[in-house]
Design a protein around this motif. Structure first.
Motif, PDB file in Angstrom:
ATOM      1  N   ALA A  83       0.923  -1.211   0.048  1.00 51.52           N
ATOM      2  CA  ALA A  83      -0.045  -0.015  -0.157  1.00 51.52           C
ATOM      3  C   ALA A  83       0.854   1.246   0.061  1.00 51.52           C
ATOM      4  O   ALA A  83       0.467   2.589  -0.461  1.00 51.52           O
ATOM      5  N   GLU A  84       1.964   1.180   0.572  1.00 54.15           N
ATOM      6  CA  GLU A  84       3.049   2.441   0.505  1.00 54.15           C
ATOM      7  C   GLU A  84       3.957   2.320  -0.376  1.00 54.15           C
ATOM      8  O   GLU A  84       4.952   3.522  -0.416  1.00 54.15           O
ATOM      9  N   HIS A  85       4.293   1.278  -1.001  1.00 52.95           N
ATOM     10  CA  HIS A  85       5.495   1.195  -1.984  1.00 52.95           C
ATOM     11  C   HIS A  85       4.956   0.511  -3.152  1.00 52.95           C
ATOM     12  O   HIS A  85       4.352  -0.583  -3.332  1.00 52.95           O
ATOM     13  N   PRO A  86       5.283   1.300  -4.410  1.00 53.01           N
ATOM     14  CA  PRO A  86       5.025   0.586  -5.519  1.00 53.01           C
ATOM     15  C   PRO A  86       6.040  -0.712  -5.935  1.00 53.01           C
ATOM     16  O   PRO A  86       7.304  -0.790  -5.500  1.00 53.01           O
ATOM     17  N   PRO A  87       5.748  -1.607  -6.754  1.00 49.11           N
ATOM     18  CA  PRO A  87       6.604  -2.619  -7.144  1.00 49.11           C
ATOM     19  C   PRO A  87       7.929  -2.262  -7.727  1.00 49.11           C
ATOM     20  O   PRO A  87       7.759  -1.231  -8.453  1.00 49.11           O
ATOM     21  N   LEU A  88       9.004  -2.747  -7.374  1.00 49.33           N
ATOM     22  CA  LEU A  88      10.431  -2.262  -7.613  1.00 49.33           C
ATOM     23  C   LEU A  88      10.558  -3.153  -8.805  1.00 49.33           C
ATOM     24  O   LEU A  88      10.406  -4.302  -8.999  1.00 49.33           O
TER      25      LEU A  88
END
Length: 325
Positions: A83-88
């Protein structure tokens, strides 16, 4: 507990746990003993704070409690996002896993841990991306687009821009290295510049006659105009207010020249990539190019040889009468 990151730190990083202490000790080692550049150290700190948040959420307070499953869960979370980080992407995830592997390897070596749970967790392999170089003709268009304009201030900026772009292409320096140059770092009589690269390593690079003449013109006719307030100090390249030109300012110079030259495939590393590719196309030895670019390993430089092989294939395919059936 869900991972929470604010301004590059996390709640987990402030717990004062033995795990947090190990991370702080490792970061201190990287800064003092390894001498990592500030940007690299910042990336390691950000990645490890995120790792701490994940481990805290899984109930780990000591580095000896961390398991291989925890490390793999961290890698999975990087690739899937939350929820707080996009996929890397694979490259960014690999960098974070390298930071984690370094932490555990350090902890084991220093006696802070009894085992290395990250030993068998391999970073994802990023897809190989060939450096994007532009042709010699396109380089000439780009350099010509840094024109001298009407008016003293505009003319001074034009001379500065031309000197900057000529130096970037003539030396293969990174933009950050070019804007970090001081006037005393140049030996224009001999045609050399002393460049401070990654990790504080210094190398001496030739800059070529075109770049030398452009820099001389800038120093004589433009830098005194830009340095009217005397704020520049020893800096070679100055901004419109007389201070040192920033990396972002140099990137804007490059982008503006690219727009005037109608070139779309331009990035901060374009002239550096073109410098290396054109040297190899001209017959330069890859180890000489390695030294000029300041690469620690020749493996990094060898990616440019793939570009030249690709060019050979294209020329062959379009030129040889029996290349295609």
């Amino acid at each position: 507990m869900s991972p929470s990151t604010t301004g590059g730190t996390s709640a987990a990083a402030d717990t004062g746990s033995a795990l947090d202490s190990a991370v702080r000790t490792y970061l201190g080692h990287l800064a003092v003993e390894r001498g990592l550049a500030a940007n690299t150290l910042s990336s390691y700190r950000r990645d490890l704070h995120r790792y701490l948040a994940i481990l805290t959420g899984r109930g780990r307070a000591d580095i000896d409690q961390v398991t291989e499953d925890d490390v793999r869960a961290f890698l999975t979370g990087l690739r899937e996002g939350d929820a707080e980080h996009p996929p890397l992407a694979a490259g960014s995830a690999a960098r974070a896993v390298v930071a984690v592997r370094g932490l555990h390897r350090f902890a084991l070596r220093e006696g802070l841990a009894r085992d290395d749970p990250a030993r068998d967790v391999r970073p994802p392999t990023p897809p190989r991306r060939l450096p994007k170089a532009i042709s010699i003709e396109e380089v000439e268009r780009l350099l010509a687009a840094a024109t001298v304009e009407e008016g003293a201030a505009a003319a001074a900026r034009g001379l500065r821009d031309r000197a900057l772009l000529e130096l970037l292409y003539g030396s293969g320096a990174r933009i950050s290295e070019a804007v970090g140059l001081d006037v005393d770092d140049l030996d224009l009589d001999e045609g050399f510049a002393r460049v401070s690269g990654k990790g504080g390593k210094t190398r001496v690079v030739p800059i070529g006659d075109y770049a030398r003449r452009a820099v001389e013109a800038y120093l004589v006719r433009a830098r005194p105009e830009l340095n009217g307030a005397g704020r520049g100090g020893p800096a070679l390249f100055l901004n419109a207010r007389g201070g040192r030109l920033s990396r972002q300012g140099a990137w804007m110079v490059l982008r503006a020249a690219a727009e005037r030259a109608r070139l779309s495939a331009v990035s901060p590393h374009t002239l550096r990539h073109s410098f290396a590719t054109h040297l190899l196309d001209g017959g330069a030895d890859v180890r000489v190019v390695q030294e000029l670019l300041g690469h620690a390993s020749v493996t990094t430089t060898q990616v440019y040889t793939l570009v030249t092989v690709q060019l050979l294939r294209e020329v062959y395919a379009t030129s040889h009468p029996r290349a295609r059936g």
